[in-house]
Design a protein around this motif. Sequence first.
Motif, PDB file in Angstrom:
ATOM      1  N   LEU A  82      26.337  50.235  55.767  1.00  5.33           N
ATOM      2  CA  LEU A  82      26.149  51.361  54.885  1.00  5.33           C
ATOM      3  C   LEU A  82      26.632  51.041  53.481  1.00  5.33           C
ATOM      4  N   GLU A  83      25.998  51.657  52.511  1.00  3.01           N
ATOM      5  CA  GLU A  83      26.442  51.515  51.135  1.00  3.01           C
ATOM      6  C   GLU A  83      27.575  52.497  50.877  1.00  3.01           C
ATOM      7  N   PRO A  84      28.541  52.153  50.004  1.00  2.23           N
ATOM      8  CA  PRO A  84      29.640  53.069  49.704  1.00  2.23           C
ATOM      9  C   PRO A  84      29.128  54.326  49.041  1.00  2.23           C
ATOM     10  N   ARG A 102      35.633  45.794  54.543  1.00  2.00           N
ATOM     11  CA  ARG A 102      35.916  44.734  53.560  1.00  2.00           C
ATOM     12  C   ARG A 102      34.850  44.685  52.475  1.00  2.00           C
ATOM     13  N   SER A 103      33.570  44.689  52.877  1.00  2.00           N
ATOM     14  CA  SER A 103      32.495  44.571  51.890  1.00  2.00           C
ATOM     15  C   SER A 103      32.467  45.769  50.954  1.00  2.00           C
ATOM     16  N   GLN A 104      32.705  46.954  51.484  1.00  2.00           N
ATOM     17  CA  GLN A 104      32.700  48.130  50.628  1.00  2.00           C
ATOM     18  C   GLN A 104      33.933  48.180  49.733  1.00  2.00           C
ATOM     19  N   THR A 105      35.062  47.700  50.247  1.00  2.00           N
ATOM     20  CA  THR A 105      36.272  47.651  49.421  1.00  2.00           C
ATOM     21  C   THR A 105      36.068  46.718  48.240  1.00  2.00           C
ATOM     22  N   ILE A 106      35.456  45.561  48.475  1.00  2.00           N
ATOM     23  CA  ILE A 106      35.172  44.626  47.374  1.00  2.00           C
ATOM     24  C   ILE A 106      34.286  45.300  46.326  1.00  2.00           C
ATOM     25  N   SER A 107      33.267  46.041  46.787  1.00  2.00           N
ATOM     26  CA  SER A 107      32.376  46.727  45.866  1.00  2.00           C
ATOM     27  C   SER A 107      33.099  47.825  45.094  1.00  2.00           C
ATOM     28  N   LEU A 108      33.931  48.594  45.807  1.00  2.00           N
ATOM     29  CA  LEU A 108      34.628  49.709  45.158  1.00  2.00           C
ATOM     30  C   LEU A 108      35.658  49.242  44.142  1.00  2.00           C
TER      31      LEU A 108
END
Length: 320
Positions: free
Chosen positions: A9-11, A201-207
């Motif tokens: 999912l996208e953030p 992890r991936s969404q945290t990097i994006s955020l």
Amino acid sequence: MALSSGVDLEPSARAGHRDPAPAGGPGRRAVLRVLRSDIAVVLSAGYIALVLLAAVAAPLLVQVSGWGPYDFDQAAIDPNLGGLPVGWGGGISAEHWFGVEPGSGRDIFARIVYGARVSMTVALAATALTTVIAVVMGLLAGYHGGVVDLVISRVMDFLMAFPALIFMIAVLSALPAENRQLLLVVVIAVFGWPYLARVVRSQTISLTQREFVEAARASGAGGWTIVFREVLPNLRSTLVVMTTLAVPGYIGTEAGLSFLGVGVIPPTPSWGQMIASSVSWYAVDPAYFLIPSVCLFLLVLSFTVLGDRLRTITDSGELR
């Protein structure tokens, strides 16, 4: 018996803005309105609520029915027919609402409601433990990066590549029978957390690359403040969806392990164990096989439908 929902999912956060919907706010009301308008979701939620109620009220229900999960009714089976239940539908009657087990005469209704306790307890506890581990590891890897990210990512890769089912069978076979439900929760969580942690992890990097996080850093906010006040609230919709989709997987995992004889130890009721016991009887007493199978199928289907609808709403931007 998959341990992963496979959702990516996208953030929900928009660039430069963090606006999680408050409890009871318009966003949540809109989501509830959309869910209530979907008959499949309403039926799924109703069945989940029914199973939860049966699990919680199991002692009261068996008092009403008059038979406990460990009570034997030898009068309800015919020894001349190899222990087959007396009567129609596997012994269904006013005394035994779902019939009785062939060979033993134990009440199926009592074992179904107590088996619901096992299935829901293991699945929900495993989901809670998995989510906690995944959020902590995913946030650490995504926010700190560097060596921390490298180590956690390699651990996730190792666990995701490991033959989890074989290891579960081997470990549970070697461990004592005491506290088997707790062992099931721990073993499932050990192999389940990397799938959610990878998404966190991936969404945290994006955020962490968004303007509102940069603004928080510029204002002097510490790392933990940024993580808990800026990043974590924007992961809420993702966690809701993925945990909802994880529950049916863990229900199936517990049932499968019990079916293989390494899950819940008899005589503790378990739907998977009941299905395993019914294999040798299904040709002459199909009701004993169908009742726990249908209960398990509908529970897994209900959680899957609910989680899939939440995912659709999230992807459409209605859940923030």
